[in-house]
Motif scaffolding. Structure first.
Motif, short mmCIF file in Angstrom:
data_model
loop_
_atom_site.label_atom_id
_atom_site.label_comp_id
_atom_site.label_asym_id
_atom_site.label_seq_id
_atom_site.Cartn_x
_atom_site.Cartn_y
_atom_site.Cartn_z
N ALA A 144 53.67 29.15 38.73
CA ALA A 144 52.73 28.81 39.97
C ALA A 144 51.39 27.17 39.79
CB ALA A 144 51.55 29.45 40.22
N ALA A 145 51.46 26.58 38.49
CA ALA A 145 51.24 25.28 38.43
C ALA A 145 51.93 24.31 39.07
CB ALA A 145 50.54 25.17 36.60
N GLU A 146 53.26 24.71 38.63
CA GLU A 146 54.22 23.64 38.45
C GLU A 146 54.70 24.45 40.15
OE1 GLU A 146 56.34 21.76 37.46
OE2 GLU A 146 56.01 22.14 35.01
N CYS A 147 54.84 25.37 40.77
CA CYS A 147 54.38 25.54 42.59
C CYS A 147 53.54 24.64 43.37
CB CYS A 147 54.97 26.79 42.38
SG CYS A 147 56.87 27.44 42.15
N SER A 148 52.33 24.31 42.39
CA SER A 148 51.41 23.29 43.05
C SER A 148 51.53 23.13 43.08
CB SER A 148 50.19 24.65 42.61
OG SER A 148 49.22 24.64 41.61
N GLY A 149 52.32 21.69 41.86
CA GLY A 149 52.25 20.38 41.67
C GLY A 149 50.92 19.79 41.16
N ARG A 150 50.99 20.80 39.91
CA ARG A 150 50.26 20.48 38.59
C ARG A 150 51.05 20.81 37.52
NH1 ARG A 150 44.74 21.15 39.88
NH2 ARG A 150 44.86 20.16 38.12
N SER A 151 51.83 20.00 37.83
CA SER A 151 53.33 20.13 35.94
C SER A 151 52.11 19.95 34.55
CB SER A 151 53.69 19.53 35.98
OG SER A 151 53.95 17.93 36.45
N SER A 152 51.32 19.35 34.94
CA SER A 152 50.69 18.43 33.26
C SER A 152 50.23 19.77 33.24
CB SER A 152 49.60 17.52 33.86
OG SER A 152 48.38 18.22 34.58
N VAL A 153 49.63 21.32 33.87
CA VAL A 153 49.44 22.25 32.56
C VAL A 153 49.96 23.42 33.19
CG1 VAL A 153 46.89 21.88 33.08
CG2 VAL A 153 48.18 22.08 35.28
N GLY A 154 51.54 22.85 33.63
CA GLY A 154 52.46 24.01 33.80
C GLY A 154 53.41 24.02 32.61
N PHE A 155 54.62 23.22 32.91
CA PHE A 155 55.55 23.60 31.30
C PHE A 155 54.93 22.72 30.43
CE2 PHE A 155 58.27 26.23 34.06
CZ PHE A 155 58.71 27.35 33.06
N ALA A 156 54.67 21.24 30.96
CA ALA A 156 54.18 20.97 29.61
C ALA A 156 53.04 20.96 29.05
CB ALA A 156 53.59 19.61 30.73
N HIS A 157 52.72 22.11 29.77
CA HIS A 157 51.11 22.41 28.66
C HIS A 157 51.93 24.45 27.86
CE1 HIS A 157 47.05 23.42 27.47
NE2 HIS A 157 46.78 24.35 28.65
N LEU A 158 52.64 24.02 28.37
CA LEU A 158 53.46 25.22 27.63
C LEU A 158 53.58 25.41 25.63
CD1 LEU A 158 54.13 28.59 27.90
CD2 LEU A 158 56.85 27.70 28.08
N PRO A 159 54.08 24.68 25.36
CA PRO A 159 54.03 24.35 24.22
C PRO A 159 52.51 24.71 23.16
CG PRO A 159 55.65 22.70 24.68
CD PRO A 159 54.64 23.23 26.24
N ASP A 160 51.52 24.08 24.10
CA ASP A 160 49.86 24.58 23.65
C ASP A 160 49.54 25.95 23.09
OD1 ASP A 160 48.49 21.71 23.52
OD2 ASP A 160 49.15 21.89 25.83
N TYR A 161 50.57 26.61 24.61
CA TYR A 161 50.13 28.15 24.03
C TYR A 161 51.12 28.97 23.01
CZ TYR A 161 47.90 28.33 28.82
OH TYR A 161 47.21 28.43 29.27
N LEU A 162 52.55 28.46 22.65
CA LEU A 162 53.58 28.90 21.99
C LEU A 162 52.87 28.71 20.88
CD1 LEU A 162 56.77 27.02 23.60
CD2 LEU A 162 55.40 29.50 24.14
N LYS A 163 52.92 27.29 20.24
CA LYS A 163 51.81 26.86 18.62
C LYS A 163 50.72 27.64 18.41
CE LYS A 163 52.89 21.75 19.55
NZ LYS A 163 52.30 20.78 19.81
#
Length: 320
Positions: free
Chosen positions: A35-54
């Motif tokens: 949803a973040a990617e589709c709303s144009g907020r890529s900085s809190v989309g996949f780019a933010h996912l590694p923070d969750y994985l860690k």
């Protein structure tokens, strides 16, 4: 690298599960990421996912815990995320929040003990698609200085707002109380780029345009005292009324094994009970404002595919 949405969602689910998340938690986070990617907020989309994985791997995020829901009053929904992700707690309460807002005209969602909330517009956008006007506020680990303080006292403390619009995607406002998002500073530091003046201070409290020094220091509020006042209001709603950690007390979202334990506060309102035809009136007003050159945030971001940097994909692939 280009992914269709189905493949991107599967990638997000796969890396979350590989990092220890339950399938339900992984699905919640994957949907929010897409949803973040589709709303144009890529900085809190996949780019933010590694923070969750860690966070899953290090224990900052409870990866399998089921959130607890309480109903202290007919219009109040209280959620204890138990150290998990805010998105999962919201998913578990969503139908109750929607139903109670329609039944009583207004309902409040108050979540505590969670990891940072990601794209805040995600929560209100979902409610607006159900015909509700929604306002959200969330806090996070202290990253922003205010007033004469040289140390971080607030998170970026964003707030978001959404309203339904006939024959159009909802209007969505999503902005931080800080001059910029922390992820923007971090990305600039990773690239060795300078940042605009007024975004941050260094560890000695001096204004800096060096992103690497800014990482050691603190963000600044937008608009000086006005932004700081908004950050304080957000803090009171997101931490004060939910019982979550104040930003000053929240452990880091980047390191350690303790959850930030922060909060998310949402008000959902049924506008049709007060102003029948609200969504149609919104459409007319937006058309008038647009004709005068006014930017209307939100709108339609129809995507069938998303592009992810090869370096980011490589980082994600390390988790499985």
């Amino acid at each position: 690298m280009r992914y269709d949405l189905k493949s991107a969602r599967e990638l997000a689910i796969r890396v979350c599960v590989a990092s220890g998340a339950s399938k339900a938690v992984a699905l919640s986070l994957a949907e929010a990421t897409i949803a973040a990617e589709c709303s144009g907020r890529s900085s809190v989309g996949f780019a933010h996912l590694p923070d969750y994985l860690k966070g899953f791997l290090d224990g900052r995020i409870t990866s399998t815990e089921e959130p607890a829901l309480f109903f202290p009053a007919p219009t109040l929904i209280q959620v204890d995320a138990k150290g998990g992700i805010a998105q999962f707690g919201f998913d578990r309460a969503f139908e109750e929040l929607h139903t109670r807002a329609n039944t009583y005209g207004v309902a409040v969602f108050a979540l505590k003990n969670s990891y940072t909330a990601g794209e805040l517009g995600y929560y209100v956008r979902r409610l607006a698609r159900k015909g509700l006007v929604a306002l959200a506020a969330t806090n996070g680990s202290a990253l922003m200085a205010a007033g004469q303080s040289k140390e971080a006292v607030y998170g970026t403390n964003p707030f978001s707002f959404a309203a339904p619009v006939d024959n159009r995607a909802p209007l969505v406002i999503d902005q931080a109380s800080s001059a910029t998002a922390f992820v923007d500073i971090r990305q600039a530091a990773e690239r060795g780029e300078m940042i605009p003046e007024g975004w941050a201070i260094d560890e000695n409290g001096h204004s800096t345009m060096d992103s690497r020094e800014a990482i050691k220091g603190a963000l600044l509020a937008f608009g000086g005292a006005r932004g700081a006042n908004i950050a304080l209001m957000v803090e009171i709603l997101a931490a004060g009324t939910t019982g979550a950690n104040w930003s000053l007390d929240a452990p880091s979202f980047e390191e350690g094994s303790h959850s930030p334990g922060v909060g998310l506060f949402i008000v959902a309102l049924n506008p049709e009970l007060l102003a029948p035809g609200f969504s149609a009136r919104m459409a007319d007003q937006i058309e008038r404002l647009s004709s005068k050159g006014i930017h209307i945030p939100g709108g339609s971001f129809v995507k069938e595919e998303i592009d992810l940097p090869s370096s980011l994909v490589a980082t994600l692939e390390k988790y499985y």
